[in-house]
Scaffold this motif. Structure first.
Motif, mmCIF file in Angstrom:
data_model
loop_
_atom_site.group_PDB
_atom_site.id
_atom_site.type_symbol
_atom_site.label_atom_id
_atom_site.label_comp_id
_atom_site.label_asym_id
_atom_site.label_seq_id
_atom_site.Cartn_x
_atom_site.Cartn_y
_atom_site.Cartn_z
ATOM 1 N N GLU A 189 0.776 -1.181 0.025
ATOM 2 C CA GLU A 189 0.210 0.203 -0.199
ATOM 3 C C GLU A 189 0.810 1.157 0.005
ATOM 4 O O GLU A 189 1.844 1.213 0.743
ATOM 5 C CB GLU A 189 -0.938 0.001 1.257
ATOM 6 N N ALA A 190 0.378 2.222 -0.955
ATOM 7 C CA ALA A 190 1.130 3.379 -0.923
ATOM 8 C C ALA A 190 0.417 4.614 -0.806
ATOM 9 O O ALA A 190 -0.699 4.765 -1.108
ATOM 10 C CB ALA A 190 2.040 3.506 -2.432
ATOM 11 N N THR A 191 0.674 5.431 0.057
ATOM 12 C CA THR A 191 0.003 6.589 0.270
ATOM 13 C C THR A 191 0.968 8.248 0.518
ATOM 14 O O THR A 191 2.095 7.886 0.802
ATOM 15 C CB THR A 191 -0.339 6.865 1.886
ATOM 16 N N VAL A 192 0.566 9.000 -0.285
ATOM 17 C CA VAL A 192 1.106 10.327 -0.398
ATOM 18 C C VAL A 192 0.296 11.381 0.355
ATOM 19 O O VAL A 192 -0.883 11.423 0.228
ATOM 20 C CB VAL A 192 1.545 10.845 -1.726
ATOM 21 N N HIS A 193 1.117 11.914 1.285
ATOM 22 C CA HIS A 193 0.218 12.887 2.183
ATOM 23 C C HIS A 193 0.075 14.320 1.983
ATOM 24 O O HIS A 193 1.023 14.701 0.673
ATOM 25 C CB HIS A 193 1.111 12.825 3.654
ATOM 26 N N ARG A 194 -0.566 15.112 2.439
ATOM 27 C CA ARG A 194 -0.686 16.710 1.804
ATOM 28 C C ARG A 194 0.766 17.358 1.958
ATOM 29 O O ARG A 194 0.865 18.441 1.242
ATOM 30 C CB ARG A 194 -1.493 17.516 2.958
ATOM 31 N N ASP A 195 1.509 16.885 2.964
ATOM 32 C CA ASP A 195 3.023 17.586 2.947
ATOM 33 C C ASP A 195 3.663 17.094 1.897
ATOM 34 O O ASP A 195 5.074 17.473 1.874
ATOM 35 C CB ASP A 195 3.437 17.442 4.264
ATOM 36 N N GLY A 196 3.334 16.335 0.819
ATOM 37 C CA GLY A 196 4.270 15.724 0.096
ATOM 38 C C GLY A 196 5.268 14.362 0.246
ATOM 39 O O GLY A 196 5.868 14.047 -0.476
ATOM 40 N N SER A 197 5.099 14.099 1.696
ATOM 41 C CA SER A 197 5.801 12.741 2.056
ATOM 42 C C SER A 197 4.863 11.541 1.615
ATOM 43 O O SER A 197 3.676 11.709 1.441
ATOM 44 C CB SER A 197 6.055 12.859 3.489
ATOM 45 N N TYR A 229 2.616 16.573 -6.027
ATOM 46 C CA TYR A 229 1.593 15.989 -5.314
ATOM 47 C C TYR A 229 0.781 16.678 -4.343
ATOM 48 O O TYR A 229 -0.464 16.841 -4.159
ATOM 49 C CB TYR A 229 2.138 14.604 -4.483
ATOM 50 N N ALA A 230 1.464 17.858 -3.478
ATOM 51 C CA ALA A 230 0.756 18.533 -2.487
ATOM 52 C C ALA A 230 -0.102 19.568 -3.404
ATOM 53 O O ALA A 230 -1.183 19.898 -3.023
ATOM 54 C CB ALA A 230 1.820 19.430 -1.960
ATOM 55 N N ASP A 231 0.491 20.002 -4.481
ATOM 56 C CA ASP A 231 -0.504 21.034 -5.376
ATOM 57 C C ASP A 231 -2.026 20.250 -5.731
ATOM 58 O O ASP A 231 -2.989 20.862 -5.502
ATOM 59 C CB ASP A 231 0.181 21.209 -6.644
ATOM 60 N N ILE A 232 -1.740 18.855 -6.070
ATOM 61 C CA ILE A 232 -2.982 18.358 -6.547
ATOM 62 C C ILE A 232 -3.927 17.959 -5.039
ATOM 63 O O ILE A 232 -5.073 18.220 -5.328
ATOM 64 C CB ILE A 232 -2.842 17.008 -7.270
ATOM 65 N N LEU A 233 -3.180 17.618 -4.242
ATOM 66 C CA LEU A 233 -4.152 17.076 -2.971
ATOM 67 C C LEU A 233 -4.753 18.447 -2.414
ATOM 68 O O LEU A 233 -5.784 18.505 -1.942
ATOM 69 C CB LEU A 233 -3.063 16.747 -1.837
ATOM 70 N N GLY A 234 -3.853 19.590 -2.518
ATOM 71 C CA GLY A 234 -4.512 20.931 -1.908
ATOM 72 C C GLY A 234 -5.762 21.325 -2.799
ATOM 73 O O GLY A 234 -6.745 21.914 -1.941
ATOM 74 N N ARG A 235 -5.622 21.323 -3.951
ATOM 75 C CA ARG A 235 -6.649 21.844 -4.805
ATOM 76 C C ARG A 235 -8.046 20.906 -4.345
ATOM 77 O O ARG A 235 -9.106 21.546 -4.685
ATOM 78 C CB ARG A 235 -6.326 21.916 -6.152
ATOM 79 N N HIS A 236 -7.864 19.655 -4.239
ATOM 80 C CA HIS A 236 -8.788 18.898 -4.184
ATOM 81 C C HIS A 236 -9.561 18.700 -2.537
ATOM 82 O O HIS A 236 -10.226 17.789 -2.485
ATOM 83 C CB HIS A 236 -8.846 17.537 -4.983
#
Length: 735
Positions: A444-452, A563-570
């Motif tokens: 399982e792979a997860t990317v968080h809001r801070d880009g980690s 990644y953070a850009d995409i998560l933040g906008r959504h």
């Protein structure tokens, strides 16, 4: 498997990501865990090898300070036997009847408030026995025999007839000794029940099989069992089975309704967590005078415990080692009154290769042919059993590179022809292989809001570097710096993973991680492709790659976002994807799936008067497919080589007859190599990525040990002219 492109996997020799925690003492091993209210267990073991317990006197122990319970076969809970897994059946559950099957069998467990109180009380337990004569001799005709339980015997052509007409033959018997795994960290278990929910900290190489085993044995759903093993202090195969002491700890915790912890002593490690079984191997090899192999007949017998089903197909590797049209391999087992054997690093191949490569060396002398030339002449260009091209094989390159680097051409062929003062010098070599193995795996792979990123799977790292190589792989696939990625393992609540063993985990887990990360990138790309505010709007997810944490169209690094850009906008905190790996069959691939190959070159020095053997240098040239981390891979080969030196010269678990007691069950008596016995070890990797694996890897955990014993024995013969066919090689055999 996702089609998302990412930067290629790189084999940089980065330092272990878990190194700082280990060297500072912050890494929690199973014996380091504590929970409130825990009690401590100590084992009482049988002092006979066969018979029945007439009476166990626990009165003195029960009256001892701090003791809370003593379990014997008379009051222990009734337990189910665990189901068969892909490595075979688990040992029978303990304390279910009065029978004694081996010396050191657990006959009671004492639980007290402190470990010292439990140990002291265990010494107060006494037992009366009805003794019977134990079966301890592998060649005893009374020992019940098992014929090829896994269907791995092989026959092609007519080996017996071919050997009858062969121009040159070698027919000899080779023996190997019992060896004991003995990882540095003693095995430990901590069990806690909360109703029907069980949490276990355990020394294991396979958290998932511990979970399924304990669920069956104690009659609870697998979802109610959690097994934790974030750090394991070595295993070498001893952690592949769920041993009786684990079940006893869990049973005691259930009876008491409080946590119980048990740590094995070093002597108990010799009787409680397996060992490499000895072998007696009869091998016949025939060839033309030109050196073409015409027949090989390789048969072995090895011991197994009385009610165990552990299997080592010792001769089976001979079936695919060389090009030869007439080959017979046959493996048999004899049930003896011994502790349960288990896999030990390079199981079966370690023993079988010694016999095969020693016999080929003997054949080369009979032919008057260079041992290396004989192996090259009989090189298997395709898989001899399946008649398919290999998914990868650089063994020829291993031979050629090894001979050049080692200076093989400087070897004079006659025994006792090389000398340095009173030291006789010998050069020996062996060809090696290890069978392909892989199993289903999830990640399982997860990317968080801070880009980690966090990537997880329920695998185990037994010191091989799994934490590190999977962090590297995850970082590469996600296009993130190494320090922005964390890989977690060792928890059965994580996605399912196979055992750390058989040189199969890196490929299985790596392919699952590769798939999970690819799917995750694709999820991000799909979000961006539907978002008119994104620079990736309208870009097909299959047409992106990731560089330095930015998703962008392939070849256009300036057009993209993080990644953070995409998560933040959504307005998302994280995004997750699951990955899977399932090994494809050779029929699907049209190739014979291959494990690692290698060549071992050894120089020994033997004191002409005293017979002292010193290993002067060892060169291992290895085809391990794509190497994910050259530093950790080299460490695996070095560690395996040290184990091979131990097998060749030192290690022998001695069973006293007629008592069945392990006579040298301490590090003071069981000989292992120390620094003075190990020279500088050279390791070279060759070959291309394996075509049978999406990430191109082949495991290297086992191949480091295979062939070392044969190469040492062959070098000793070259130095002295004496052929020793029994391991370990000892002074008395040379004098």
């Amino acid at each position: 498997m996702s089609t998302v492109r990412s930067r290629p996997v790189i084999g940089a020799g980065v330092n272990r990501v878990d190194g700082p925690r280990k060297v500072t003492g912050a890494a929690p091993y199973p014996m380091d865990f504590h929970v409130p209210g825990q009690a401590y267990a100590a084992l009482v073991q049988s002092t006979i090898a066969a018979g029945r317990v007439i009476r166990v006197d626990t009165a003195a122990a029960e009256a001892s300070p701090g003791v809370v319970t003593v379990l014997t076969h008379a009051n222990a809970p009734r337990l189910e036997r665990a189901p068969v897994n892909r490595l075979g059946a688990s040992p029978p559950p303990p304390l279910q009847d009065d029978r004694i099957l081996h010396h050191g069998q657990h006959i009671a467990v004492v639980v007290a408030e402190t470990p010292e109180q439990a140990t002291a009380a265990a010494r107060l337990v006494s037992a009366e026995y009805e003794r019977t004569e134990p079966l301890l001799d592998l060649m005893d005709p009374r020992a019940p025999q098992v014929d090829d339980p896994w269907g791995m015997d092989h026959s092609r052509g007519d080996a017996v007839a071919a050997l009858t007409t062969a121009e040159v033959t070698v027919e000899e018997t080779y023996t190997t000794a019992d060896n004991t795994n003995n990882p540095l960290g003693p095995f430990a278990t901590l069990a806690s029940w909360d109703g029907d929910h069980l949490t276990v900290h355990d020394t294991t190489q396979w958290p998932f099989v511990v979970r399924s085993t304990l669920a069956t044995v104690f009659g609870v759903p697998e979802s109610s069992v959690r097994v934790l093993a974030p750090y394991v202090g070595g295993g070498f195969g001893a952690g592949l089975r769920v041993w009786p002491h684990v079940i006893l700890t869990v049973a005691a915790a259930r009876v008491l309704r409080r946590p119980v912890k048990l740590v094995l002593t070093r002597p108990q490690m010799f009787t409680s967590v397996g060992h490499r079984p000895k072998s007696v191997q009869r091998i016949a090899v025939g060839a033309t005078r030109a050196g073409d192999l015409v027949g090989i007949d390789h048969r072995s017998i090895s011991p197994v415990a009385m009610e165990d089903e552990d299997y080592e197909p010792i001769a089976s590797g001979t079936a695919f080692a060389y090009h030869c049209e007439n080959v017979l391999t046959q493996d048999r087992q004899a049930h003896l009154n011994i502790p349960n054997p288990t896999s030990m690093r390079a199981p079966a191949e370690a023993q079988g290769n010694f016999a095969l490569e020693s016999a080929l060396d003997e054949l080369s002398y009979k032919l008057g042919m260079d041992p290396l030339e004989l192996r090259l002449r009989n090189y298997a260009e395709e898989h001899p059993v399946h008649s398919l091209p290999w998914s990868s094989k650089a063994l020829r390159e291993c031979y050629e590179v090894g001979a050049e680097r080692f200076g093989w051409s400087a070897r004079t062929p006659a025994p006792r022809s090389m000398r340095d003062g009173h030291w006789l010098i010998g050069l020996g070599m062996a060809g090696v292989s290890y069978p392909w193995y892989a199993a289903d795996c999830q990640a399982e792979a997860t990317v968080h809001r801070d880009g980690s990123a966090l990537v997880r799977s329920a695998a185990a790292d037994i010191g091989t570097g799994t934490y590190t190589v999977m962090t590297q792989l995850s970082a590469e696939c996600l296009g993130l710096p190494l320090e922005r990625v964390r890989f977690d393992l060792g928890d059965s609540d994580m996605p399912a993973a196979p055992q750390a063993g058989g040189s199969g985990l890196t490929a299985a887990l790596g392919n699952a991680v590769f798939d999970a990360c690819g799917r995750l990138v694709k999820r991000f790309a799909a979000l961006a492709a539907r978002d008119s505010e994104s620079p990736l709007y309208g870009v097909a997810p299959e047409s992106v790659e990731v560089t330095r944490g930015r998703i962008h169209p392939i070849g256009q690094p300036d057009r993209g976002e993080t990644y953070a850009d995409i998560l933040g906008r959504h307005d998302l905190m994280e995004l997750t994807a699951n990955g899977y790996s399932k090994p494809r069959s050779q029929d699907e691939l049209g190739m014979a799936l291959s494990g690692a190959f290698g060549a071992k070159f050894v120089e020994v020095r033997v004191d002409a008067d005293l017979g002292l053997i010193r290993v002067a240098r060892v060169l291992s040239v290895i085809d391990g497919g794509r190497i994910l981390n050259v530093k950790t891979a080299r460490s695996q080969i070095v560690g395996g080589t040290v184990g091979g030196i131990g097998m060749a010269l030192f290690e022998d678990t001695v069973t006293d007859a007629p008592s069945g007691r392990i006579a040298n069950g301490t590090f003071g008596d069981y000989l292992i190599p120390v620094h003075a016995d190990v020279p500088d070890l050279e390791v070279v990797f060759v070959g291309d990525p394996d075509r049978g694996s999406p990430i191109g890897t082949k495991g290297v955990g086992e191949i480091g040990l295979v062939g070392v014993a044969a190469a040492v024995a062959n070098a000793v013969h070259h130095a002295t002219g004496k052929r020793i066919r029994s391991l370990p090689l000892t002074l008395d055999a040379l004098l």
